[in-house]
Design an enzyme around this catalytic site. Structure first.
Site, PDB file in Angstrom:
ATOM      1  N   LYS A  48      34.138  44.238  47.758  1.00 44.76           N
ATOM      2  CA  LYS A  48      33.867  44.201  46.311  1.00 44.76           C
ATOM      3  C   LYS A  48      35.061  44.578  45.420  1.00 44.76           C
ATOM      4  CE  LYS A  48      30.645  42.615  45.994  1.00 44.76           C
ATOM      5  NZ  LYS A  48      30.454  41.197  46.474  1.00 44.76           N
ATOM      6  N   HIS A 109      38.024  42.584  55.579  1.00 46.05           N
ATOM      7  CA  HIS A 109      37.777  43.898  54.961  1.00 46.05           C
ATOM      8  C   HIS A 109      38.190  45.029  55.908  1.00 46.05           C
ATOM      9  CE1 HIS A 109      35.815  42.150  51.595  1.00 46.05           C
ATOM     10  NE2 HIS A 109      34.649  41.904  52.146  1.00 46.05           N
ATOM     11  N   SER A 139      29.830  48.000  42.160  1.00 47.03           N
ATOM     12  CA  SER A 139      29.720  46.617  42.611  1.00 47.03           C
ATOM     13  C   SER A 139      29.154  46.562  44.029  1.00 47.03           C
ATOM     14  CB  SER A 139      31.111  45.966  42.564  1.00 47.03           C
ATOM     15  OG  SER A 139      31.042  44.619  42.969  1.00 47.03           O
TER      16      SER A 139
END
Ligand code: A3P
Length: 298
Positions: A48, A109, A139
Site C-alpha cells: 500500500k 513486497h 491504506s
C-alpha cells in the site's frame, strides 16, 4: 490445502521471522531459487505504499508514453508479483515470470533480507517506494478489510497496535524494518528510493527521476502525457490499472476500493489525537537509528 482457497482469508506463516501469507510460505523454496537477470527491474514496496502507481509510471516510461501499449493487459499480468502464489499454480508470480523474456518488471513486497539471492548477484535495478507510515497503515487497514485473502484486520484500534508492534503480525511484517532495510542498502545496491508524497506533490519531477534511473529521456510532451495517464482519476478509470479484473470474491468492493483515495494526510481522518500522540512517540523512538525524511503532509 483448503485453508487458502480463493474465498477464505489466509493465515500467516513466518519465513525467517517475517509473517507472510501461508500460500507464499508454502512455496518459499521456489521464491528463494528465483533467477533474476541483470536487465530485470524490481519494484519493491511495503504493501500500500504506491506500488501500482509506480508500476504504471514505469510501464509508460518503458513504452515511450504509449497509452495503448500500457493497456495491453492488467497490471499484475504486465508486471508479475514475484512471491505471490495461488491455489492455481499457473497463476503464481514465479510461473508467470519464468514465461517472460528479460527485461522483466517485477513487483515484490518482500523485505530486503528476503529477496532471492539472485537479485543481489545480478545487481539489477531496484525502485523502492516508501509512504509515510500513518497513511500507509490506513491504506493497509482498508485493503485488509476488502481483500478477502488477507488476514482479518479486526478493529482499527487493535490494527494500529499491530502495525506499531516490533513483532508486527501483519502480512510482510514490520513497516519500520521494511523501510529501513532498503534505505540502509540503497547506495550499495542500485536502489532508487522514492516517496509516495514526492510523487503526489510533483509527479513530473519524480517521473523524470525514474526515467533517468532507467536510462530514458522523456520529452516534455511524453512526460506531460505520463503525468496525465497516471493521475488517481485516470488510473481509477483505467481497467488495466485499477485491478477491476480481480473478482469480487477476492476484492470485496462493497467494503473498499483498490484505488481508494490516493491522498497524503488521510490519516487525520482515522487517528484520534491520543492515537496520534502515541504513534508519534513510538515513531521517534523506532526510527531514531535511521532517519528517513518522511512527510506526513504536503
Ligand atoms: P489509498 O488506500 O490511500 O487510496 P499499492 O499499489 O502499493 O497497493 O498502493 C495502493 C495505494 O496507492 C492506495 O492508497 C491507492 O489509492 C494509491 N494509489 C494508486 N494509484 C494512485 C495514483 N495514481 N495517485 C495517487 N494514489 C494512488
Amino acid at each position: 490445502p483448503e485453508e487458502c482457497s480463493v474465498d477464505s482469508r489466509c493465515a500467516l506463516e513466518e519465513v525467517r521471522g517475517v509473517p507472510l501469507l501461508e500460500r507464499i510460505a508454502a512455496h518459499w523454496d521456489r521464491v528463494a531459487a528465483f533467477q533474476a537477470f541483470p536487465q530485470d527491474l524490481l519494484i519493491a514496496t511495503y504493501p500500500k505504499a504506491g506500488t501500482t502507481w509506480t508500476q504504471e509510471i514505469v510501464d509508460l516510461i518503458l513504452h515511450g508514453g504509449d497509452a495503448e501499449k500500457a493497456r495491453r493487459a492488467p497490471t499484475h499480468i504486465r508486471m508479475p508479483f514475484l512471491e505471490m502464489a495461488s491455489p492455481n499454480p499457473a497463476l503464481a508470480g514465479i510461473t508467470e515470470l519464468e514465461q517472460m523474456e528479460p527485461p522483466r518488471v517485477i513487483k515484490t513486497h518482500l523485505p530486503i533480507q528476503l529477496l532471492p539471492q539472485s537479485f543481489r548477484e545480478t545487481g539489477c535495478k531496484v525502485i523502492y517506494v516508501a509512504r509515510n507510515p500513518k497513511d500507509n497503515m490506513v491504506s493497509y487497514f482498508h485493503f485488509d478489510r476488502m481483500n478477502l485473502i488477507q488476514p482479518e484486520p479486526g478493529p482499527w484500534a487493535s490494527y494500529l497496535k499491530k502495525f506499531m508492534d516490533g513483532k508486527c503480525k501483519l502480512a510482510w511484517g514490520s513497516w519500520y524494518d521494511h523501510v529501513k532495510g532498503y534505505w540502509k542498502e540503497k547506495d550499495r545496491r542500485n536502489i532508487l528510493y522514492l516517496f509516495f508524497e514526492d510523487i503526489k506533490e510533483n509527479p513530473a519531477r519524480e517521473i523524470q527521476r525514474i526515467a533517468k534511473f532507467l536510462g530514458h529521456h522523456l520529452s516534455e510532451e511524453i512526460l506531460h502525457n505520463i503525468v496525465q495517464l497516471t493521475t488517481f482519476d485516470a488510473m481509477q478509470e483505467n481497467p488495466m490499472a485499477n485491478y477491476s479484473s480481480i473478482p469480487d470474491t477476492i476484492f470485496d468492493r462493497k467494503v473498499s476500493h483498490f484505488l481508494r483515495k490516493g491522498e497524503v494526510g488521510d490519516w487525520k481522518n482515522h487517528l484520534s489525537p491520543e492515537e496520534n500522540a502515541a504513534f508519534e512517540t513510538h515513531y521517534m523512538e523506532t526510527m531514531s537509528d535511521c532517519e528517513i525524511p518522511f512527510r506526513f503532509v504536503i
